[in-house]
Write a protein that holds these residues in place. Structure first.
Motif, PDB file in Angstrom:
ATOM      1  N   ASP A  76       4.177  -7.116  -5.693  1.00  0.00           N
ATOM      2  CA  ASP A  76       4.135  -7.098  -7.158  1.00  0.00           C
ATOM      3  C   ASP A  76       3.374  -8.313  -7.686  1.00  0.00           C
ATOM      4  N   ALA A  77       3.656  -9.488  -7.123  1.00  0.00           N
ATOM      5  CA  ALA A  77       2.936 -10.690  -7.542  1.00  0.00           C
ATOM      6  C   ALA A  77       1.454 -10.575  -7.195  1.00  0.00           C
ATOM      7  N   GLY A  78       1.165  -9.968  -6.050  1.00  0.00           N
ATOM      8  CA  GLY A  78      -0.226  -9.784  -5.648  1.00  0.00           C
ATOM      9  C   GLY A  78      -0.977  -8.846  -6.570  1.00  0.00           C
ATOM     10  N   ARG A  79      -0.312  -7.803  -7.055  1.00  0.00           N
ATOM     11  CA  ARG A  79      -0.962  -6.879  -7.985  1.00  0.00           C
ATOM     12  C   ARG A  79      -1.445  -7.617  -9.233  1.00  0.00           C
ATOM     13  N   ALA A  80      -0.605  -8.493  -9.758  1.00  0.00           N
ATOM     14  CA  ALA A  80      -0.985  -9.226 -10.970  1.00  0.00           C
ATOM     15  C   ALA A  80      -2.203 -10.096 -10.716  1.00  0.00           C
ATOM     16  N   LEU A  81      -2.241 -10.767  -9.574  1.00  0.00           N
ATOM     17  CA  LEU A  81      -3.375 -11.637  -9.247  1.00  0.00           C
ATOM     18  C   LEU A  81      -4.647 -10.823  -9.010  1.00  0.00           C
ATOM     19  N   LEU A  82      -4.495  -9.677  -8.370  1.00  0.00           N
ATOM     20  CA  LEU A  82      -5.658  -8.824  -8.113  1.00  0.00           C
ATOM     21  C   LEU A  82      -6.225  -8.257  -9.409  1.00  0.00           C
ATOM     22  N   ALA A  87      -3.475 -13.107  -0.814  1.00  0.00           N
ATOM     23  CA  ALA A  87      -2.490 -13.025   0.266  1.00  0.00           C
ATOM     24  C   ALA A  87      -1.830 -14.375   0.505  1.00  0.00           C
ATOM     25  N   HIS A  88      -2.635 -15.419   0.552  1.00  0.00           N
ATOM     26  CA  HIS A  88      -2.099 -16.763   0.780  1.00  0.00           C
ATOM     27  C   HIS A  88      -1.208 -17.207  -0.378  1.00  0.00           C
ATOM     28  N   ARG A  89      -1.610 -16.905  -1.594  1.00  0.00           N
ATOM     29  CA  ARG A  89      -0.869 -17.365  -2.773  1.00  0.00           C
ATOM     30  C   ARG A  89       0.481 -16.680  -2.937  1.00  0.00           C
ATOM     31  N   VAL A  90       0.629 -15.479  -2.387  1.00  0.00           N
ATOM     32  CA  VAL A  90       1.917 -14.790  -2.506  1.00  0.00           C
ATOM     33  C   VAL A  90       2.773 -14.909  -1.246  1.00  0.00           C
ATOM     34  N   GLY A  91       2.298 -15.715  -0.267  1.00  0.00           N
ATOM     35  CA  GLY A  91       3.164 -16.024   0.862  1.00  0.00           C
ATOM     36  C   GLY A  91       2.810 -15.434   2.203  1.00  0.00           C
ATOM     37  N   TYR A  92       1.643 -14.801   2.312  1.00  0.00           N
ATOM     38  CA  TYR A  92       1.247 -14.230   3.606  1.00  0.00           C
ATOM     39  C   TYR A  92       0.290 -15.171   4.329  1.00  0.00           C
ATOM     40  N   PRO A 103      16.649  -7.397   3.064  1.00  0.00           N
ATOM     41  CA  PRO A 103      16.042  -8.587   2.462  1.00  0.00           C
ATOM     42  C   PRO A 103      14.540  -8.688   2.735  1.00  0.00           C
ATOM     43  N   ALA A 104      14.121  -8.353   3.943  1.00  0.00           N
ATOM     44  CA  ALA A 104      12.699  -8.434   4.279  1.00  0.00           C
ATOM     45  C   ALA A 104      11.874  -7.427   3.479  1.00  0.00           C
ATOM     46  N   ASP A 105      12.378  -6.225   3.329  1.00  0.00           N
ATOM     47  CA  ASP A 105      11.669  -5.211   2.558  1.00  0.00           C
ATOM     48  C   ASP A 105      11.570  -5.604   1.089  1.00  0.00           C
ATOM     49  N   TYR A 106      12.652  -6.161   0.561  1.00  0.00           N
ATOM     50  CA  TYR A 106      12.651  -6.560  -0.843  1.00  0.00           C
ATOM     51  C   TYR A 106      11.673  -7.706  -1.071  1.00  0.00           C
ATOM     52  N   LEU A 107      11.639  -8.673  -0.147  1.00  0.00           N
ATOM     53  CA  LEU A 107      10.699  -9.786  -0.257  1.00  0.00           C
ATOM     54  C   LEU A 107       9.263  -9.273  -0.244  1.00  0.00           C
ATOM     55  N   ALA A 108       8.975  -8.335   0.651  1.00  0.00           N
ATOM     56  CA  ALA A 108       7.619  -7.783   0.722  1.00  0.00           C
ATOM     57  C   ALA A 108       7.239  -7.100  -0.588  1.00  0.00           C
ATOM     58  N   ARG A 117      -1.176  -4.753   4.915  1.00  0.00           N
ATOM     59  CA  ARG A 117      -0.215  -3.783   5.455  1.00  0.00           C
ATOM     60  C   ARG A 117       0.961  -3.588   4.506  1.00  0.00           C
ATOM     61  N   ALA A 118       1.496  -4.697   3.998  1.00  0.00           N
ATOM     62  CA  ALA A 118       2.612  -4.601   3.063  1.00  0.00           C
ATOM     63  C   ALA A 118       2.178  -3.909   1.776  1.00  0.00           C
ATOM     64  N   PHE A 119       0.983  -4.230   1.309  1.00  0.00           N
ATOM     65  CA  PHE A 119       0.477  -3.643   0.067  1.00  0.00           C
ATOM     66  C   PHE A 119       0.310  -2.136   0.222  1.00  0.00           C
ATOM     67  N   ARG A 120      -0.184  -1.714   1.351  1.00  0.00           N
ATOM     68  CA  ARG A 120      -0.386  -0.278   1.580  1.00  0.00           C
ATOM     69  C   ARG A 120       0.946   0.465   1.646  1.00  0.00           C
ATOM     70  N   ARG A 121       1.962  -0.176   2.247  1.00  0.00           N
ATOM     71  CA  ARG A 121       3.286   0.458   2.303  1.00  0.00           C
ATOM     72  C   ARG A 121       3.859   0.655   0.904  1.00  0.00           C
ATOM     73  N   GLU A 122       3.648  -0.323   0.008  1.00  0.00           N
ATOM     74  CA  GLU A 122       4.214  -0.258  -1.329  1.00  0.00           C
ATOM     75  C   GLU A 122       3.371   0.575  -2.291  1.00  0.00           C
TER      76      GLU A 122
END
Length: 292
Positions: free
Chosen positions: A239-245, A256-261, A229-234, A269-274
């Motif tokens: 994905d939501a962050g990509r659209a905003l960026l 980061a703040h708008r997508v929940g970080y 669940p944690a990996d899927y949420l990240a 860190r999460a973005f780099r992993r994905e």
């Protein structure tokens, strides 16, 4: 030719498709001028079929995706779909009044799915699309009785056929995707996560959405989705962050703040992993790349 799905997957796919039914709101055929953009679906489910030419499509949470004549783009739940015309794009846009009868089925589908070469593979369906001018057919200057019912059933048949083709065109992992689509408890959690990825989710809160205990939910989620669940949420937040960026001028910290970080560092860190790169580098690469 697409290879047939194994029998076990066929059965689940049949069950999933049987639960899908949409109500037609309207449909219209039009041309999107080369280089121009048109939002053909606005906060609505529906589909767009490309008769001729080429185009690019984008949802509010995605990047531009190139489509060609014969492709069909389905938006299974309310959202926006913008089309950018190329080479005389001739399209039919069909707008649904709502989501399918069983939200658990459409809730696990992506915001938009592309059935490639839908027209050539399903010529009968393509003929039905070409005949869809529902809501404008008249007898003596009046709309014909029964148009809404008949056209809704036609539109549902087309959309269900597109879902089947999309499933068949997916790479390995389709079995796992279908399992999640047919587990109503996991589907409820997935829908809630996609609806509000910025919510401060915990596994316990996801389990409550699924009306399951935390331990049972975590095990079942990993089994049917293939990620914790944690990996899927990240991944969903990235994905939501990509659209905003890609689409906005917000800073990485704001995104980061708008997508929940809580911090830019956690998002990075999460973005780099994905994505394999930092948010700033990814945005620069997207903005410097030519449009598809």
């Amino acid at each position: 030719m697409t290879a047939p799905l194994p029998d076990a997957i066929d059965t689940r796919l049949d069950r999933m498709l049987a639960g899908m039914e949409w109500e037609l709101q309207r449909s219209r055929r039009s041309r999107v001028t080369d280089g121009a953009t048109a939002t053909l679906l606005r906060d609505a489910a529906g589909f767009v079929f490309l008769h001729d030419g080429r185009a690019s499509v984008r949802t509010t949470t995605g990047c531009w995706t190139a489509v060609a004549a014969g492709d069909l783009v389905l938006v299974p739940r309310p959202g926006d779909l913008t089309v950018r015309g190329e080479d005389g794009a001739d399209v039919t846009a069909v707008v649904f009044a709502g989501a399918p009868a069983r939200p658990r089925d459409e809730g696990t589908l992506p915001p938009a799915l592309v059935a490639r070469a839908f027209g050539p593979a399903e010529p009968g369906m393509a003929t039905l699309v070409r005949g869809m001018e529902c809501g404008w057919s008249t007898v003596g200057g009046r709309v014909r009785s029964g148009d809404t019912v008949i056209c809704s059933r036609i539109a549902t048949t087309i959309a269900v056929t597109a879902v089947r083709m999309w499933v068949e065109q997916q790479p390995a992992g389709t079995d796992r995707w279908l399992a999640s689509a047919l587990d109503p408890r996991i589907a409820r959690a997935l829908h809630a996560i996609h609806t509000d990825p910025a919510r401060p989710w915990t596994v316990a809160e996801m389990a409550r959405e699924a009306t399951m205990s935390r331990a049972v939910f975590a095990a079942r989620f990993a089994e049917v989705v293939g990620r914790t669940p944690a990996d899927y949420l990240a991944a969903t937040r990235v994905d939501a962050g990509r659209a905003l960026l890609a689409d906005g001028s917000a800073t990485v910290a704001e995104v980061a703040h708008r997508v929940g970080y809580r911090s830019e560092l956690g998002f990075a860190r999460a973005f780099r992993r994905e994505s394999g790169m930092s948010p700033s580098r990814w945005r620069s690469s997207v903005r410097s790349s030519p449009a598809p």
